[in-house]
Design a protein around this motif. Structure first.
Motif, PDB file in Angstrom:
ATOM      1  N   ALA A   8       9.548 -16.683 -11.132  1.00 30.35           N
ATOM      2  CA  ALA A   8       9.813 -15.521 -10.252  1.00 30.35           C
ATOM      3  C   ALA A   8       8.726 -14.446 -10.707  1.00 30.35           C
ATOM      4  CB  ALA A   8      11.081 -15.094 -10.357  1.00 30.35           C
ATOM      5  N   LEU A   9       8.500 -14.266 -11.936  1.00 28.45           N
ATOM      6  CA  LEU A   9       7.460 -13.392 -12.360  1.00 28.45           C
ATOM      7  C   LEU A   9       6.142 -13.861 -12.157  1.00 28.45           C
ATOM      8  CD1 LEU A   9       9.163 -12.984 -15.961  1.00 28.45           C
ATOM      9  CD2 LEU A   9       8.864 -11.210 -14.322  1.00 28.45           C
ATOM     10  N   GLN A  10       6.047 -15.339 -12.124  1.00 22.09           N
ATOM     11  CA  GLN A  10       4.648 -15.786 -11.650  1.00 22.09           C
ATOM     12  C   GLN A  10       4.173 -15.005 -10.267  1.00 22.09           C
ATOM     13  OE1 GLN A  10       1.961 -16.700 -12.768  1.00 22.09           O
ATOM     14  NE2 GLN A  10       0.807 -17.869 -10.934  1.00 22.09           N
ATOM     15  N   SER A  11       5.420 -15.398  -9.316  1.00 19.02           N
ATOM     16  CA  SER A  11       5.294 -15.138  -7.910  1.00 19.02           C
ATOM     17  C   SER A  11       5.219 -13.347  -7.789  1.00 19.02           C
ATOM     18  CB  SER A  11       6.321 -15.451  -7.301  1.00 19.02           C
ATOM     19  OG  SER A  11       6.336 -15.047  -5.663  1.00 19.02           O
ATOM     20  N   LEU A  12       5.562 -12.736  -8.590  1.00 14.78           N
ATOM     21  CA  LEU A  12       5.373 -11.289  -8.794  1.00 14.78           C
ATOM     22  C   LEU A  12       4.074 -10.876  -9.080  1.00 14.78           C
ATOM     23  CD1 LEU A  12       7.013  -8.494  -8.151  1.00 14.78           C
ATOM     24  CD2 LEU A  12       7.713  -8.747 -10.475  1.00 14.78           C
ATOM     25  N   PHE A  13       3.694 -11.445 -10.057  1.00 12.62           N
ATOM     26  CA  PHE A  13       2.138 -11.417 -10.484  1.00 12.62           C
ATOM     27  C   PHE A  13       1.068 -11.643  -9.332  1.00 12.62           C
ATOM     28  CE2 PHE A  13      -1.772 -13.647 -11.914  1.00 12.62           C
ATOM     29  CZ  PHE A  13      -2.312 -12.654 -12.580  1.00 12.62           C
ATOM     30  N   VAL A  14       1.321 -12.547  -8.661  1.00 11.45           N
ATOM     31  CA  VAL A  14       0.525 -12.898  -7.609  1.00 11.45           C
ATOM     32  C   VAL A  14       0.407 -11.961  -6.626  1.00 11.45           C
ATOM     33  CG1 VAL A  14      -0.038 -14.538  -5.984  1.00 11.45           C
ATOM     34  CG2 VAL A  14       0.293 -15.540  -8.086  1.00 11.45           C
ATOM     35  N   LYS A  15       1.627 -11.565  -6.182  1.00 13.50           N
ATOM     36  CA  LYS A  15       1.825 -10.611  -5.003  1.00 13.50           C
ATOM     37  C   LYS A  15       1.249  -9.295  -5.609  1.00 13.50           C
ATOM     38  CE  LYS A  15       3.495  -8.758  -1.291  1.00 13.50           C
ATOM     39  NZ  LYS A  15       2.646  -9.070   0.333  1.00 13.50           N
ATOM     40  N   LEU A  16       1.609  -8.531  -6.745  1.00 13.26           N
ATOM     41  CA  LEU A  16       0.856  -7.429  -7.057  1.00 13.26           C
ATOM     42  C   LEU A  16      -0.501  -7.510  -7.134  1.00 13.26           C
ATOM     43  CD1 LEU A  16       3.491  -6.495  -9.779  1.00 13.26           C
ATOM     44  CD2 LEU A  16       3.090  -5.496  -7.643  1.00 13.26           C
ATOM     45  N   ALA A  17      -1.101  -8.641  -7.638  1.00 11.84           N
ATOM     46  CA  ALA A  17      -2.659  -8.800  -7.755  1.00 11.84           C
ATOM     47  C   ALA A  17      -3.171  -8.745  -6.675  1.00 11.84           C
ATOM     48  CB  ALA A  17      -2.615  -9.930  -8.673  1.00 11.84           C
ATOM     49  N   GLU A  18      -2.698  -9.410  -5.364  1.00  9.05           N
ATOM     50  CA  GLU A  18      -3.429  -9.511  -4.141  1.00  9.05           C
ATOM     51  C   GLU A  18      -3.185  -7.982  -3.489  1.00  9.05           C
ATOM     52  OE1 GLU A  18      -2.209 -13.839  -2.664  1.00  9.05           O
ATOM     53  OE2 GLU A  18      -1.010 -12.185  -2.096  1.00  9.05           O
ATOM     54  N   THR A  19      -2.009  -7.164  -3.872  1.00  5.78           N
ATOM     55  CA  THR A  19      -1.755  -5.878  -3.246  1.00  5.78           C
ATOM     56  C   THR A  19      -3.080  -5.022  -3.997  1.00  5.78           C
ATOM     57  OG1 THR A  19       0.558  -6.162  -3.089  1.00  5.78           O
ATOM     58  CG2 THR A  19      -0.289  -4.046  -3.060  1.00  5.78           C
ATOM     59  N   GLY A  20      -3.113  -5.217  -5.347  1.00  4.23           N
ATOM     60  CA  GLY A  20      -4.218  -4.366  -5.929  1.00  4.23           C
ATOM     61  C   GLY A  20      -5.610  -4.435  -5.388  1.00  4.23           C
ATOM     62  N   LEU A  21      -5.952  -5.845  -5.084  1.00  5.81           N
ATOM     63  CA  LEU A  21      -7.057  -6.013  -4.666  1.00  5.81           C
ATOM     64  C   LEU A  21      -7.614  -5.877  -3.293  1.00  5.81           C
ATOM     65  CD1 LEU A  21      -7.677  -9.780  -6.293  1.00  5.81           C
ATOM     66  CD2 LEU A  21      -8.565  -7.683  -7.129  1.00  5.81           C
ATOM     67  N   GLN A  22      -6.472  -5.447  -2.545  1.00  9.04           N
ATOM     68  CA  GLN A  22      -6.601  -5.281  -1.180  1.00  9.04           C
ATOM     69  C   GLN A  22      -6.305  -3.835  -0.874  1.00  9.04           C
ATOM     70  OE1 GLN A  22      -3.718  -7.701   1.012  1.00  9.04           O
ATOM     71  NE2 GLN A  22      -4.767  -9.532   0.479  1.00  9.04           N
ATOM     72  N   ALA A  23      -5.998  -2.944  -1.995  1.00  8.86           N
ATOM     73  CA  ALA A  23      -5.639  -1.510  -1.885  1.00  8.86           C
ATOM     74  C   ALA A  23      -7.119  -0.956  -1.615  1.00  8.86           C
ATOM     75  CB  ALA A  23      -5.194  -0.849  -3.016  1.00  8.86           C
ATOM     76  N   ASP A  24      -6.961   0.137  -0.942  1.00  8.16           N
ATOM     77  CA  ASP A  24      -8.195   0.925  -0.569  1.00  8.16           C
ATOM     78  C   ASP A  24      -8.569   2.175  -1.568  1.00  8.16           C
ATOM     79  OD1 ASP A  24      -8.597  -0.552   1.910  1.00  8.16           O
ATOM     80  OD2 ASP A  24      -7.547   1.037   2.992  1.00  8.16           O
ATOM     81  N   LEU A  25      -7.495   2.773  -1.893  1.00  3.27           N
ATOM     82  CA  LEU A  25      -7.822   3.699  -3.005  1.00  3.27           C
ATOM     83  C   LEU A  25      -7.534   2.986  -4.408  1.00  3.27           C
ATOM     84  CD1 LEU A  25      -5.607   6.529  -1.682  1.00  3.27           C
ATOM     85  CD2 LEU A  25      -7.905   6.171  -1.300  1.00  3.27           C
ATOM     86  N   LEU A  26      -8.543   3.808  -5.319  1.00  8.88           N
ATOM     87  CA  LEU A  26      -8.541   3.217  -6.564  1.00  8.88           C
ATOM     88  C   LEU A  26      -7.511   3.442  -7.416  1.00  8.88           C
ATOM     89  CD1 LEU A  26     -10.239   2.114  -8.914  1.00  8.88           C
ATOM     90  CD2 LEU A  26     -11.093   4.620  -9.619  1.00  8.88           C
ATOM     91  N   ARG A  27      -6.737   4.633  -7.204  1.00  8.99           N
ATOM     92  CA  ARG A  27      -5.267   4.787  -7.758  1.00  8.99           C
ATOM     93  C   ARG A  27      -4.294   3.718  -7.398  1.00  8.99           C
ATOM     94  NH1 ARG A  27      -2.999  10.644  -7.785  1.00  8.99           N
ATOM     95  NH2 ARG A  27      -5.112  10.982  -9.055  1.00  8.99           N
ATOM     96  N   GLN A  75      -5.109   0.810  -6.464  1.00 12.19           N
ATOM     97  CA  GLN A  75      -5.457  -0.431  -7.062  1.00 12.19           C
ATOM     98  C   GLN A  75      -4.976  -0.610  -8.427  1.00 12.19           C
ATOM     99  OE1 GLN A  75      -9.638  -1.036  -6.604  1.00 12.19           O
ATOM    100  NE2 GLN A  75      -9.534  -3.243  -7.133  1.00 12.19           N
ATOM    101  N   GLU A  76      -5.282   0.695  -9.137  1.00 13.78           N
ATOM    102  CA  GLU A  76      -4.875   0.494 -10.544  1.00 13.78           C
ATOM    103  C   GLU A  76      -3.709   0.453 -10.843  1.00 13.78           C
ATOM    104  OE1 GLU A  76      -5.637   3.566 -14.701  1.00 13.78           O
ATOM    105  OE2 GLU A  76      -6.369   4.025 -12.409  1.00 13.78           O
ATOM    106  N   THR A  77      -2.907   1.136  -9.881  1.00 15.31           N
ATOM    107  CA  THR A  77      -1.472   0.829 -10.139  1.00 15.31           C
ATOM    108  C   THR A  77      -0.750  -0.544  -9.979  1.00 15.31           C
ATOM    109  OG1 THR A  77      -1.105   3.165  -9.603  1.00 15.31           O
ATOM    110  CG2 THR A  77       0.924   1.944  -9.659  1.00 15.31           C
ATOM    111  N   ALA A  78      -1.165  -1.075  -8.892  1.00 11.63           N
ATOM    112  CA  ALA A  78      -0.885  -2.338  -8.613  1.00 11.63           C
ATOM    113  C   ALA A  78      -1.287  -3.609  -9.691  1.00 11.63           C
ATOM    114  CB  ALA A  78      -1.403  -2.989  -7.277  1.00 11.63           C
ATOM    115  N   LEU A  79      -2.459  -3.541 -10.141  1.00  6.79           N
ATOM    116  CA  LEU A  79      -3.130  -4.365 -11.202  1.00  6.79           C
ATOM    117  C   LEU A  79      -2.199  -4.082 -12.367  1.00  6.79           C
ATOM    118  CD1 LEU A  79      -6.657  -4.366 -10.433  1.00  6.79           C
ATOM    119  CD2 LEU A  79      -5.133  -5.980  -9.689  1.00  6.79           C
TER     120      LEU A  79
END
Length: 227
Positions: free
Chosen positions: A101-120, A122-126
């Motif tokens: 479950a934590l691995q799935s959460l890591f992948v989802k948050l990493a994708e969200t951070g990479l697709q974010a438009d704002l730097l803040r 992206q930084e929060t999600a990563l």
């Protein structure tokens, strides 16, 4: 009637399938009101009751309405009894599923951070993704320690080619008290005769080595004191 007509279903044998939906928490009544109150207090502070409260407060309402309270508490107790017997398969399965479950959460948050438009954003999600990845690693490490406990090495290794006795500290006797390392001073162990010899208030006899030596009382001491 056509030969392809569907025949009526045969009645099912046995009792109809029913699902219990009890909501009352089971508690054993005591012989006295005080004992009943103590049983209820022990139930409220029990580990299975704490887990039950968390589960029922976080699950969906539709699922909780179909859940049988005594059955859930008994299932939690059975899990605890299994661990007490040394069977850790349930704990291993729980840790493995948490890691997934934590691995799935890591992948989802990493994708969200990479697709974010704002730097803040992206930084929060990563940052959250890396926290999930760290927790996943810690969970897998705990699982590995359960499967293969770490080896405890001795603090000191004494290597010798023959019989050898190593005393790392004060030895203990059978009664648990430490043996005396140093012998007591023999000079302090004076017999009664030596203690009398050390008493200067009593006159001592003449020595055998020098027979001419006499006691000083008859020669140098006054026979009668002057008042």
């Amino acid at each position: 009637m056509s030969k392809f007509a569907k025949k009526p279903d045969a009645p099912k044998s046995g009792l109809p399938s029913q699902r219990l939906n009890r909501k009352a928490v089971p508690c054993t009544d005591g012989s006295t009101p005080e004992e009943s109150a103590l049983n209820f207090a022990n139930l409220m502070i029990s580990p299975e009751m704490a887990s039950f409260r968390v589960i029922t407060n976080r699950e969906r309402r539709e699922l909780i309405e179909q859940l049988d309270t005594p059955a859930l508490i008994e299932a939690l107790r059975q899990q605890t009894k299994t661990v007490h017997k040394g069977d850790l398969r349930a704990a291993e399965a729980m840790l493995m599923n948490q890691a997934m479950a934590l691995q799935s959460l890591f992948v989802k948050l990493a994708e969200t951070g990479l697709q974010a438009d704002l730097l803040r954003q992206q930084e929060t999600a990563l940052r959250l993704a890396l926290k999930a990845q760290s927790q996943c690693r810690a969970t897998l490490e705990t699982l590995a320690n359960i499967k293969n406990p770490p080896v405890v090495y001795a603090k000191q290794a004494n290597v010798t080619t023959g019989p050898q006795q190593i005393n790392n500290g004060p030895q203990a006797t059978a009664t648990g008290t430490r043996e005396k390392v140093f012998e007591e001073n023999k000079l302090k162990e004076l017999s009664d005769e030596k203690q009398q010899w050390l008493d200067t208030g009593a006159p001592s006899a003449a020595g055998g080595t020098y027979p001419r030596a006499k006691t000083l009382a008859a020669v140098h001491r006054a026979e009668k004191r002057d008042r």
